[in-house]
Motif scaffolding. Sequence first.
Motif, mmCIF file in Angstrom:
data_model
loop_
_atom_site.group_PDB
_atom_site.id
_atom_site.type_symbol
_atom_site.label_atom_id
_atom_site.label_comp_id
_atom_site.label_asym_id
_atom_site.label_seq_id
_atom_site.Cartn_x
_atom_site.Cartn_y
_atom_site.Cartn_z
ATOM 1 N N ALA A 107 52.522 -42.882 23.256
ATOM 2 C CA ALA A 107 51.553 -41.824 23.550
ATOM 3 C C ALA A 107 51.694 -41.327 24.984
ATOM 4 C CB ALA A 107 50.124 -42.300 23.279
ATOM 5 N N LEU A 108 52.940 -41.135 25.417
ATOM 6 C CA LEU A 108 53.242 -40.599 26.742
ATOM 7 C C LEU A 108 53.878 -39.234 26.574
ATOM 8 C CD1 LEU A 108 53.587 -41.168 29.891
ATOM 9 C CD2 LEU A 108 55.930 -41.867 29.289
ATOM 10 N N GLU A 109 53.393 -38.257 27.300
ATOM 11 C CA GLU A 109 53.980 -36.920 27.239
ATOM 12 C C GLU A 109 55.057 -36.780 28.302
ATOM 13 O OE1 GLU A 109 52.580 -32.504 28.514
ATOM 14 O OE2 GLU A 109 51.626 -33.313 26.712
ATOM 15 N N GLY A 110 56.251 -36.355 27.884
ATOM 16 C CA GLY A 110 57.334 -36.087 28.817
ATOM 17 C C GLY A 110 57.516 -34.590 29.004
ATOM 18 N N ARG A 111 57.690 -34.167 30.246
ATOM 19 C CA ARG A 111 57.889 -32.746 30.549
ATOM 20 C C ARG A 111 59.196 -32.571 31.314
ATOM 21 N NH1 ARG A 111 51.763 -30.779 32.462
ATOM 22 N NH2 ARG A 111 50.749 -31.189 30.430
ATOM 23 N N SER A 112 59.955 -31.544 30.958
ATOM 24 C CA SER A 112 61.312 -31.355 31.477
ATOM 25 C C SER A 112 61.442 -29.986 32.133
ATOM 26 C CB SER A 112 62.336 -31.492 30.348
ATOM 27 O OG SER A 112 62.159 -32.707 29.651
ATOM 28 N N PRO A 113 61.248 -29.884 33.448
ATOM 29 C CA PRO A 113 61.339 -28.583 34.110
ATOM 30 C C PRO A 113 62.674 -27.880 33.926
ATOM 31 C CG PRO A 113 60.285 -30.178 35.552
ATOM 32 C CD PRO A 113 60.789 -30.946 34.362
ATOM 33 N N PHE A 114 63.780 -28.629 33.859
ATOM 34 C CA PHE A 114 65.084 -27.980 33.732
ATOM 35 C C PHE A 114 65.290 -27.354 32.355
ATOM 36 C CE2 PHE A 114 66.106 -30.927 37.276
ATOM 37 C CZ PHE A 114 66.505 -29.973 38.207
ATOM 38 N N LEU A 115 64.410 -27.665 31.408
ATOM 39 C CA LEU A 115 64.480 -27.030 30.090
ATOM 40 C C LEU A 115 63.475 -25.893 29.966
ATOM 41 C CD1 LEU A 115 65.073 -30.116 27.790
ATOM 42 C CD2 LEU A 115 66.723 -28.420 28.589
ATOM 43 N N ASP A 116 62.950 -25.431 31.084
ATOM 44 C CA ASP A 116 62.148 -24.213 31.090
ATOM 45 C C ASP A 116 63.043 -23.056 30.635
ATOM 46 O OD1 ASP A 116 59.583 -22.742 32.342
ATOM 47 O OD2 ASP A 116 61.389 -21.615 32.876
ATOM 48 N N VAL A 117 62.580 -22.266 29.691
ATOM 49 C CA VAL A 117 63.443 -21.253 29.088
ATOM 50 C C VAL A 117 63.865 -20.187 30.093
ATOM 51 C CG1 VAL A 117 61.531 -19.796 28.252
ATOM 52 C CG2 VAL A 117 63.718 -19.804 27.029
ATOM 53 N N GLU A 118 62.986 -19.850 31.033
ATOM 54 C CA GLU A 118 63.348 -18.848 32.040
ATOM 55 C C GLU A 118 64.372 -19.415 33.017
ATOM 56 O OE1 GLU A 118 62.419 -15.760 32.010
ATOM 57 O OE2 GLU A 118 61.039 -15.932 30.325
ATOM 58 N N LEU A 119 64.186 -20.648 33.443
ATOM 59 C CA LEU A 119 65.137 -21.287 34.345
ATOM 60 C C LEU A 119 66.485 -21.467 33.670
ATOM 61 C CD1 LEU A 119 65.971 -22.809 36.899
ATOM 62 C CD2 LEU A 119 64.854 -24.850 35.970
ATOM 63 N N ALA A 120 66.488 -21.917 32.424
ATOM 64 C CA ALA A 120 67.742 -22.141 31.702
ATOM 65 C C ALA A 120 68.500 -20.839 31.488
ATOM 66 C CB ALA A 120 67.453 -22.818 30.367
ATOM 67 N N SER A 121 67.793 -19.775 31.196
ATOM 68 C CA SER A 121 68.453 -18.479 31.002
ATOM 69 C C SER A 121 69.090 -17.991 32.298
ATOM 70 C CB SER A 121 67.436 -17.448 30.488
ATOM 71 O OG SER A 121 66.949 -17.829 29.211
ATOM 72 N N PHE A 122 68.432 -18.260 33.409
ATOM 73 C CA PHE A 122 69.005 -17.933 34.716
ATOM 74 C C PHE A 122 70.241 -18.787 34.982
ATOM 75 C CE2 PHE A 122 69.287 -19.112 39.237
ATOM 76 C CZ PHE A 122 69.452 -17.870 39.820
ATOM 77 N N ALA A 123 70.149 -20.070 34.722
ATOM 78 C CA ALA A 123 71.274 -20.978 34.962
ATOM 79 C C ALA A 123 72.489 -20.597 34.129
ATOM 80 C CB ALA A 123 70.851 -22.412 34.662
ATOM 81 N N ALA A 124 72.266 -20.181 32.894
ATOM 82 C CA ALA A 124 73.374 -19.823 32.019
ATOM 83 C C ALA A 124 74.200 -18.687 32.599
ATOM 84 C CB ALA A 124 72.847 -19.448 30.636
ATOM 85 N N ARG A 125 73.550 -17.767 33.274
ATOM 86 C CA ARG A 125 74.238 -16.573 33.780
ATOM 87 C C ARG A 125 74.809 -16.752 35.177
ATOM 88 N NH1 ARG A 125 70.307 -12.014 33.681
ATOM 89 N NH2 ARG A 125 72.144 -10.804 34.287
ATOM 90 N N LEU A 126 74.653 -17.940 35.757
ATOM 91 C CA LEU A 126 75.307 -18.208 37.031
ATOM 92 C C LEU A 126 76.826 -18.240 36.842
ATOM 93 C CD1 LEU A 126 73.071 -21.072 38.471
ATOM 94 C CD2 LEU A 126 73.276 -18.749 39.400
ATOM 95 N N PRO A 127 77.589 -17.727 37.806
ATOM 96 C CA PRO A 127 79.053 -17.817 37.702
ATOM 97 C C PRO A 127 79.503 -19.271 37.560
ATOM 98 C CG PRO A 127 78.427 -16.315 39.473
ATOM 99 C CD PRO A 127 77.158 -16.993 39.018
ATOM 100 N N ALA A 128 80.541 -19.483 36.790
ATOM 101 C CA ALA A 128 81.020 -20.841 36.531
ATOM 102 C C ALA A 128 81.395 -21.565 37.824
ATOM 103 C CB ALA A 128 82.220 -20.797 35.589
ATOM 104 N N ARG A 129 81.893 -20.837 38.815
ATOM 105 C CA ARG A 129 82.315 -21.470 40.071
ATOM 106 C C ARG A 129 81.129 -22.037 40.847
ATOM 107 N NH1 ARG A 129 81.908 -16.079 41.122
ATOM 108 N NH2 ARG A 129 80.809 -15.484 43.045
ATOM 109 N N LEU A 130 79.909 -21.572 40.534
ATOM 110 C CA LEU A 130 78.724 -22.087 41.201
ATOM 111 C C LEU A 130 78.109 -23.262 40.440
ATOM 112 C CD1 LEU A 130 76.972 -18.823 42.459
ATOM 113 C CD2 LEU A 130 78.532 -20.363 43.684
ATOM 114 N N LYS A 131 78.625 -23.547 39.277
ATOM 115 C CA LYS A 131 78.201 -24.728 38.538
ATOM 116 C C LYS A 131 79.165 -25.889 38.799
ATOM 117 C CE LYS A 131 76.366 -21.771 34.864
ATOM 118 N NZ LYS A 131 76.572 -21.285 33.486
ATOM 119 N N LEU A 132 80.434 -25.597 38.706
ATOM 120 C CA LEU A 132 81.460 -26.626 38.889
ATOM 121 C C LEU A 132 82.460 -26.147 39.923
ATOM 122 C CD1 LEU A 132 82.714 -29.319 37.904
ATOM 123 C CD2 LEU A 132 83.983 -27.979 36.214
#
Length: 635
Positions: free
Chosen positions: A514-539
Amino acid sequence: MCGICGFVSLRGGEGEVGESLAAMTDAIAHRGPDGEGFYRDLFSSGGGAALGHRRLAIIDLVTGDQPLFNESRRLAIVFNGEIYNFAALREELAAKGHVFATSGDTETIIHLYEEMGPRCVTRLRGMFALAIWDAAKRELFLARDPFGKKPLYYTALPGGGIAFGSEPKALFAHPDVHPRLDPSAVAHYLTLQHVPEPATGFACIRSLPPGHAMTWRNGQGRPERYFQLDYLPKLTGSADDLAAELRARVTEAVRLRLVSDVPLGAHLSGGVDSGIVTAVMAGLTDRPVRTFSIGFTEEAFNETDKARAVAARYGTQHTEFTVGFDAARAVMEDVVAATDMPFADPSALASWHLCRLTREHVTVALNGDGGDEMFAGYQRYWLDPLADLYAKLPHGLTRRFVPWLAEKLRARGDVPVEADWRAGLKRLAQAVRVPRAASLVRWGSYFSPWDREAFLRPDFARAARPDDTVGLYAEAFAAATADNNLDRGLFADVRVYLPGDLLVKADRMAMAHALEGRSPFLDVELASFAARLPARLKLRGRTGKYLLRRAFADMLPPRIVGQPKRGFGLPVSGWFRGPLRAFARDLLTGGRVERDIARPEAVQGVLDAHETGVADHGKRIYALVMLELWLRRYL
C-alpha cells in the motif's frame, strides 16, 4: 492510488453478480486498505455491469471514495492513479457548467469523458488505469496511462462478457476465469526475464498496453493506441539553453508529484536519476526530505555510500536497509504472489523489502524510474555501435575464436556484471548473432534464442511457436518515429522493457505494501521533450544521459554526476553457489519446469556448471526458480 476491478456479464442473478464482484475486490485489498466501493447495474435479462474499488487515500481524504458518477449517474467510474493537472481541468470543466461533488481528481475524469468521450485520456497528465461504465449505452471504456505506470488486465467471459482488474489475481477471483499456461509467454520470459505485454503468462488474460484505450460494447472491443512518443522533429538551440529548459521541466515534474495529503519521501539508489529527484525535492520543500535506500551485505553490490552522499548534501532524514540472502529467499514466494506473472528481475527482492520498510514511514515515495529510457542511460546504448563494427570482422574471429575463448573462461559472479570483463566477452560473443534492434536480447538475455531452443522440451518448444523475441524488439524498433538508431532503441525499450519489467516491479512491490510510487521522469510532457532532444545530447561517447548530467551537475556530488551507469544488481550468483545452492537444486529437481517445460538434463546441466564455477548461471537459475514457484502457485 488504488485497485480497480469489474466485469460485464450477460448471465447470473443479483446474488451471483454481487458475490463475484466482492471476491474480485477482496483479491486486491492490499492495493487499497483504506476503503472499498461497489457499483452494480443489473440487466433485466440476467447478469449486469459491476465496478469494484479498493482505496489507498492520498488526496481528497474525505470525499474521494469510489465509484463516482456524473450528475445524472449515467456514467460511473473507478480509477487507479494520480492526475497531476486535474485542478486546471476542473476549472475548465466548471466553466462549461459541470458540477463537482468532490475535490479530487477522479471526478474530473468523468466530466472530461462527458465532454470528449474516449479522447479524454489525451488531456490527462499523470499515471492511471480507469474504467467508465455508460449505463445508457451499456458500454465499458478502459484506458491506461502512456507509459504503463498503472496496470490493467482483461479477459473475455462466456457469452460475450468481459472482466478487468488491476492485477490478474482479481480476474481469477471471478468464477468464470481459470488460469491456463501460455507457452509463448514463457519462452519470451526465459530470454527477457519478464513477459512482454500484452501477454501475461496466462493464455486467457491480456494486459491493456500502455497508451491504449478500449471501448467494449455488445461483446466486442479492441485496444486502440492514443499515445506514442515521437522523436521528431528535433529540438534546436544551444546545449546550455536546452539544459536550462530540461532543468525547469524536471523541476516542474517533481513539483507536481509533491501534491499529497499524506507523508511522502523518496527512494534514493545512489544513481543519477534518484539523486536528481531528491535534490529537486529538497529545493521545493521547507522540511527535510525523507529518503530511503537499500544495500547488500556483499560489498561489491552495495551502493549505499553514494546514496548517503546525496542524503548528507541535502540534509535528508535518511533511512537505510540491508538485504542478505536470507531476507531475499524469504520473500521469493511473496514476489511471485505480487506479480502474478513469471518475473525474474532479481532486484524485485530488494524492492520488496525497500517498499515494505518505506511504508512504515511514508505513504508516497518518488523515484527515478524512466530516466535511463528517456535519456539513454544504459551501457548497451554506447556498446551497440561498437558491436555493429565488431560484427563486420572476419567470422573466424567473431564466430569461432571469441566464443571459444568465452566458453573457456570461468565467470566470476561475485561482482556486478558491469565490472566483470569476462561477462562482457561472453556477451560480445552473443552480440554478433543478434541485431541492434534487439539490444536487450543482445546484451541482457538470460537464455539466448538458440540456448532457449536447446533448453526446452521439444513438445513445449513446438507449443511456444510462433515465438520470436528478437522480432518482438525489431518490430518496436522499426515503429519509432525517429531518424537515428539510438532513438529507435530508446523507443523499443519504452515499449517493451519499461512496462514489462521495470514498471511491473515498481507497481507490484509498492502496492503489495500500500505504498504509492511516483516517477517524475515518466511525466508525459517531460518525456515528450526528452524524446526530441538531439541524440548527441543524450549519448556522448561513453557518457549516457549527457544533457541530464549537465543540467544538474551543480546539484549532485561530483562522484555521482560522473559515475557510469550501474544496474541494480543482486549477488544471486554467489547465493546459488553458496547458501541457496541446496534450495535451488531441491526445488528444481523433478519439479514442474523439468516435467513440463525444460529437458531435465538441461536443467541439471545449468545447476552443475554454476555450482562448479564452470559458468555463471546465477540469473538463469533465478529465472528457473521463480518460474517453478509461479507454476506451483498458479497452475
